[in-house]
Design an enzyme around this catalytic site. Structure first.
Site, PDB file in Angstrom:
ATOM      1  N   CYS A   1      -0.945   3.862  -6.245  1.00 41.61           N
ATOM      2  CA  CYS A   1      -1.827   3.251  -5.256  1.00 41.61           C
ATOM      3  C   CYS A   1      -2.034   1.835  -5.765  1.00 41.61           C
ATOM      4  O   CYS A   1      -2.328   1.649  -6.964  1.00 41.61           O
ATOM      5  CB  CYS A   1      -3.159   3.993  -5.194  1.00 41.61           C
ATOM      6  SG  CYS A   1      -4.407   3.125  -4.229  1.00 41.61           S
TER       7      CYS A   1
ATOM      8  N   CYS B   1       0.868  -1.181   0.000  1.00 40.14           N
ATOM      9  CA  CYS B   1       0.000   0.000   0.000  1.00 40.14           C
ATOM     10  C   CYS B   1       0.905   1.233   0.000  1.00 40.14           C
ATOM     11  O   CYS B   1       1.745   1.386   0.894  1.00 40.14           O
ATOM     12  CB  CYS B   1      -0.853  -0.024   1.268  1.00 40.14           C
ATOM     13  SG  CYS B   1      -1.808   1.475   1.551  1.00 40.14           S
TER      14      CYS B   1
HETATM   15  N1  DGL Z   1      -3.979   0.616  -1.641  1.00 37.15           N
HETATM   16  C1  DGL Z   1      -3.627   1.805  -0.951  1.00 37.15           C
HETATM   17  C2  DGL Z   1      -2.449   2.487  -1.610  1.00 37.15           C
HETATM   18  O1  DGL Z   1      -1.669   1.841  -2.293  1.00 37.15           O
HETATM   19  C3  DGL Z   1      -4.648   2.851  -0.645  1.00 37.15           C
HETATM   20  C4  DGL Z   1      -6.037   2.521  -0.374  1.00 37.15           C
HETATM   21  C5  DGL Z   1      -6.717   3.383   0.660  1.00 37.15           C
HETATM   22  O2  DGL Z   1      -6.892   4.601   0.506  1.00 37.15           O
HETATM   23  O3  DGL Z   1      -7.063   2.755   1.649  1.00 37.15           O
HETATM   24  O4  DGL Z   1      -2.252   3.656  -1.446  1.00 37.15           O
END
Ligand code: DGL
Length: 264
Positions: free
Chosen positions: A189, A75
């Site tokens: 993301c 993430c």
């Molecule tokens: N998957 C997360 C990222 O790579 C973000 C998702 C969220 O905002 O919870 O930033």
């Protein structure tokens, strides 16, 4: 090192599946536990303090319960905010996920790069540092598109997501000065590559998209080189959220060989 000790892949939701897909390709023998903090999703709208406390606390409890050999924070939001803190409090190796600005800078021909992330990610000093290190002399335009996270979550639950919905959330990237010159977009993301088809339609077939999943998997391979792997039980996924909602993701997890979905 216990050969059945897993790699723990952590994300706020399903975004980490983009990293898992690459990990399966590069290290199919590695036992994996996928951890989704769906009770905390979305991270992109939270403050730095909230994300850091939540991620460090949860990873500590998960490390205690599952004894992973390595944690991957799959993430960008959590990594750009809390990677340092998580490394300070845990003794196991932690691989983070940071915006793929370096490969994007190598690919752009117009020297104008777009960075699509959550609002939490695009404002981080971590991103400023990557920009000054790897995109010197180029223009990096940023746009926080929190709504895309929810669209990716919906898509993987089998709900219909239209190109128009995706375009609406993402268009702020190109509607800024020099936006029309962008030829390469960093999907900063882990949820966003799940919408790559829709994004390609929204931005046009000539746009190049870059994300870090392959490099992250490669890093995990390097850090576990020489280690033995044995799958003593089938891989599983855990959620901090509602188990009934998690079940809606069973097809998405099955595609990555995870059939056992549990509450954390
Ligand atoms: N998957 C997360 C990222 O790579 C973000 C998702 C969220 O905002 O919870 O930033």
């Amino acid at each position: 090192m216990n050969a059945s000790s897993p790699v723990l892949l952590f994300d706020s939701g399903v975004g980490g599946l983009t990293v898992l897909a690459e990990l399966r390709r590069q290290l199919p023998q590695a036992p994996v536990i996928y951890a989704a903090d769906i009770a905390g999703l979305p991270y992109g709208t939270k403050t730095e303090a909230e994300v850091a406390a939540r991620v460090a606390g949860l990873l500590g409890r998960m490390a205690e319960r599952y004894h992973p050999r390595l944690i991957c924070i799959a993430c960008n939001t959590a990594s750009t905010i809390a990677l340092g803190m998580a490394r300070d409090v845990l003794e196991i190796p932690i691989v983070g996920t940071v915006p793929a600005i370096k490969p994007a800078a190598a690919r752009t021909e117009t020297d104008v790069i777009g960075l699509l992330g959550t609002e939490g990610t695009v404002r981080q000093v971590y991103v400023d540092d990557l920009e000054s290190k790897f995109a010197k002399g180029k223009r990096l335009l940023r746009h926080g598109a929190n709504g895309l996270v929810l669209l990716a979550e919906a898509k993987l639950r089998g709900e219909s997501v239209s190109v128009d919905d995706v375009a609406e959330e993402a268009k702020g990237l190109v509607l800024q000065a020099h936006g029309s010159e962008i030829d390469t977009i960093v999907l900063a993301c882990t949820h966003f590559p799940l919408l790559e088809d829709e994004l390609r339609e929204a931005f046009g077939q000539d746009m190049q998209f870059v994300h870090g999943a392959r490099g992250i998997a490669r890093r995990i391979v390097n850090l576990t080189e020489g280690q033995e792997f044995r799958r003593s039980e089938p891989d599983f996924a855990v959620t901090t959220g509602d188990p009934d909602d998690f079940e809606k993701l069973s097809d998405a997890f099955t595609r990555h060989d995870i059939r056992d979905l549990r509450a954390f």
